[in-house]
Design a protein around this motif. Sequence first.
Motif, short mmCIF file in Angstrom:
data_model
loop_
_atom_site.label_atom_id
_atom_site.label_comp_id
_atom_site.label_asym_id
_atom_site.label_seq_id
_atom_site.Cartn_x
_atom_site.Cartn_y
_atom_site.Cartn_z
N GLU A 25 6.31 -16.38 -10.11
CA GLU A 25 5.81 -17.72 -10.40
C GLU A 25 5.11 -18.36 -9.19
O GLU A 25 4.12 -19.07 -9.36
CB GLU A 25 6.93 -18.62 -10.91
N ILE A 26 5.63 -18.12 -8.00
CA ILE A 26 5.01 -18.67 -6.80
C ILE A 26 3.66 -17.99 -6.54
O ILE A 26 2.73 -18.61 -6.04
CB ILE A 26 5.95 -18.53 -5.59
N GLY A 27 3.56 -16.73 -6.90
CA GLY A 27 2.31 -16.00 -6.70
C GLY A 27 2.17 -15.45 -5.30
O GLY A 27 1.12 -15.61 -4.66
N THR A 28 3.19 -14.80 -4.78
CA THR A 28 3.17 -14.24 -3.44
C THR A 28 2.14 -13.12 -3.32
O THR A 28 2.12 -12.20 -4.13
CB THR A 28 4.58 -13.70 -3.09
N PRO A 29 1.26 -13.19 -2.29
CA PRO A 29 0.27 -12.13 -2.09
C PRO A 29 0.93 -10.78 -1.79
O PRO A 29 2.01 -10.73 -1.20
CB PRO A 29 -0.53 -12.60 -0.89
N VAL A 30 0.28 -9.72 -2.19
CA VAL A 30 0.72 -8.34 -1.93
C VAL A 30 -0.34 -7.67 -1.07
O VAL A 30 -1.52 -7.75 -1.38
CB VAL A 30 0.91 -7.55 -3.25
N THR A 31 0.09 -7.02 0.00
CA THR A 31 -0.82 -6.33 0.88
C THR A 31 -0.65 -4.82 0.68
O THR A 31 0.47 -4.32 0.69
CB THR A 31 -0.52 -6.67 2.36
N SER A 32 -1.74 -4.09 0.49
CA SER A 32 -1.70 -2.64 0.38
C SER A 32 -2.45 -2.05 1.57
O SER A 32 -3.56 -2.47 1.88
CB SER A 32 -2.37 -2.16 -0.90
N THR A 33 -1.82 -1.09 2.25
CA THR A 33 -2.47 -0.42 3.39
C THR A 33 -2.32 1.08 3.26
O THR A 33 -1.45 1.56 2.50
CB THR A 33 -1.84 -0.87 4.73
N ILE A 34 -3.13 1.82 3.96
CA ILE A 34 -3.03 3.27 4.01
C ILE A 34 -2.72 3.64 5.46
O ILE A 34 -3.49 3.33 6.36
CB ILE A 34 -4.34 3.94 3.55
N GLU A 35 -1.58 4.29 5.66
CA GLU A 35 -1.18 4.69 7.00
C GLU A 35 -2.20 5.64 7.60
O GLU A 35 -2.69 6.56 6.93
CB GLU A 35 0.18 5.40 6.96
N GLY A 36 -2.53 5.42 8.85
CA GLY A 36 -3.45 6.30 9.54
C GLY A 36 -4.92 6.05 9.25
O GLY A 36 -5.78 6.74 9.79
N ALA A 37 -5.21 5.10 8.39
CA ALA A 37 -6.63 4.84 8.06
C ALA A 37 -7.23 3.83 9.03
O ALA A 37 -6.62 3.02 9.58
CB ALA A 37 -6.75 4.30 6.64
#
Length: 142
Positions: A130-142
């Motif tokens: 409900e708060i709408g917390t952002p999600v971060t996606s990363t690629i290790e080593g990139a």
Amino acid sequence: MSDDTLRSVRIDRTAEGHYTATNVRGGTLTFGAAGGAEFTPVELLLAAIGGCTAVDADIATSRHAEPVEFTVSVQGDKVSDEQGQHMTNLAVTFRVSFPEGEAGDRARTILPRAVKTSHDRLCTVSRTVEIGTPVTSTIEGA
């Protein structure tokens, strides 16, 4: 983040479209793409939303009486629009009954307040959605 606040799972691919999530305590849960009997990620989200408030309500009420029935249904519509794919119309429905008598009466009285308090303050899962917390996606080593 401190060790007190950090929560994590590891997800390993076991086959094409099949995965196992492992928590830090060693518990596992398998899931996959639609088509098999395994839960899909969306179904896991629904289970987490309902399960979070179910746990809170169960703890609050079963101190007084063991439920005769305790079922939580969660549903929503998966849509694709200008915001991409997401869920709308999320709804959690409780079907709970307690035995007759003073203890059951007390549990029945507590249930609505326990569900509301969980939804409004305690349930990390639905609060995060409900708060709408952002999600971060990363690629290790990139």
